[in-house]
Design an enzyme around this catalytic site. Structure first.
Site, short mmCIF file in Angstrom:
data_model
loop_
_atom_site.label_atom_id
_atom_site.label_comp_id
_atom_site.label_asym_id
_atom_site.label_seq_id
_atom_site.Cartn_x
_atom_site.Cartn_y
_atom_site.Cartn_z
CE1 TYR A 145 -3.09 -2.97 0.34
CE2 TYR A 145 -3.60 -2.31 2.58
CZ TYR A 145 -3.80 -3.15 1.52
OH TYR A 145 -4.73 -4.17 1.61
CG PHE A 179 -13.38 -4.32 -1.24
CD1 PHE A 179 -13.01 -3.02 -0.93
CD2 PHE A 179 -12.72 -4.96 -2.28
CE1 PHE A 179 -12.02 -2.36 -1.65
CE2 PHE A 179 -11.73 -4.31 -3.01
CZ PHE A 179 -11.38 -3.01 -2.69
N PRO A 180 -15.82 -5.22 3.03
CG PRO A 180 -15.68 -4.56 5.26
CD PRO A 180 -14.91 -4.55 3.97
N GLY A 227 -26.60 -1.82 -6.04
CA GLY A 227 -28.02 -1.54 -5.98
C GLY A 227 -28.76 -2.25 -4.87
#
Length: 316
Positions: free
Chosen positions: A80, A225-226, A231
């Site tokens: 990172y 990405f919990p 939509g």
């Protein structure tokens, strides 16, 4: 918790914590630092995670706010911002509070902003661990995870390098990222595995079998990405319906579903906003009924059906 018995209070506290590797007890919502790179206006799906964050002071404030608000698990990686994330954590939090666990990952190279290339050569893994030790300003890394398995290097060599670091006292616990049950079984034959970090949320459920496998073995499952973006969280969706019923936001409800899904799940949502940070942590106080959980669980079937239909259409 007014009116609750001591037993009920203890049970609620137990539901909010998990012991990584059996001996590092942390609250079940951590903080992922991938978002603390580049600039805050970049969408998560478009971030290249290449530069140190700007403004830097704001990123330092968010890290400190995380710990001040009860976060005990900070997750990062040497890739990172090319090590900049680890340096940022040390600048913000060193010396670390006794109950704060800092986890990092090695085994991924960044030749350019658009490339993520796994390298599992044992010498490289060990070198990167040494650099992480320096950047984090520690003598032992609480949790060192293999960022990705390198298909060009025997798994035994990659896990063996992590085990060597553990035997040398430079790593406390070993973790893996984005692995299958079969790969995890192979790794467990070589060394104890404390955590698995895979992409998993309400709408991304390809790792259900891994969740169940780790739960059976007391291995923490840390979904990245919990908080699914899509939509399914829109108007008239099950997420919004349940959120209104429990007096929460859709993001909190998505995290509450994960916490309900299995007691070994430790979400690590990332954000550049102190407000969203506090909002995410509020999910620990939300208790879903079995009926509400089942309604949310149905999203996975709907999303899988959409994906299958899209794939079939693309093949026509």
């Amino acid at each position: 918790m007014t009116g609750m018995t001591n037993t009920e209070i203890t049970a609620q506290i137990d539901r909010q914590t998990f012991a990584l590797g059996g001996d590092l007890t942390v609250r079940r919502i951590g903080y992922g630092t991938m978002r603390l790179a580049d600039t805050p206006d970049i969408k998560p799906t478009e971030a290249v995670v290449w530069h140190a964050p700007t403004p830097r002071a704001a990123a330092l404030d968010v890290l400190r706010a995380a710990v001040e608000n009860g976060v005990q698990l900070i997750d990062t990686a040497d890739s990172y911002a090319l090590g900049g994330s680890e340096e940022l954590i040390a600048e913000a939090l060193h010396p670390y509070a006794q109950d704060v666990v800092v986890a990092t990952k090695v085994g991924m190279t960044r030749p350019s902003p658009s490339e993520w290339v796994p390298i599992g050569h044992p010498a490289y893994i060990r070198q990167q661990a040494e650099l992480s030790l320096r950047r984090l300003r520690v003598e032992r890394i609480d949790l060192l995870q293999l960022h990705r398995i390198d298909p060009e290097v025997p798994l035994a060599d990659q896990i063996g390098a992590l085990k060597q670091l553990q035997d040398e006292g430079k790593v406390r616990h070993i973790g893996l990222s984005e692995v299958t049950v079969e790969e995890l079984e192979q790794a467990l034959e070589i060394a104890p595995i404390a955590t698995v970090q895979n992409w998993y949320n309400l709408a991304t459920r390809q790792h259900d079998a891994v969740v169940d496998f780790t739960a059976e073995r007391g291995i923490a499952f840390m979904p990245f990405f919990p908080i699914a973006i899509g939509g399914h969280a829109g108007e008239d969706s099950p997420v919004l319906e349940v959120a209104r019923e429990v007096g929460a936001t859709p993001a909190q409800t998505a995290l509450a579903w994960l916490l309900h899904r299995s007691p070994n799940i430790l979400p690590i949502p990332g954000t550049t906003s102190g407000k969203h940070l506090v909002e995410n942590l509020g999910a620990l106080a939300i208790e879903l009924t079995d009926e509400q959980y089942a309604r949310l669980d149905g999203i996975a079937a709907a999303e899988a059906a959409k994906a299958a239909e899209a794939e079939a259409t693309a093949g026509e």
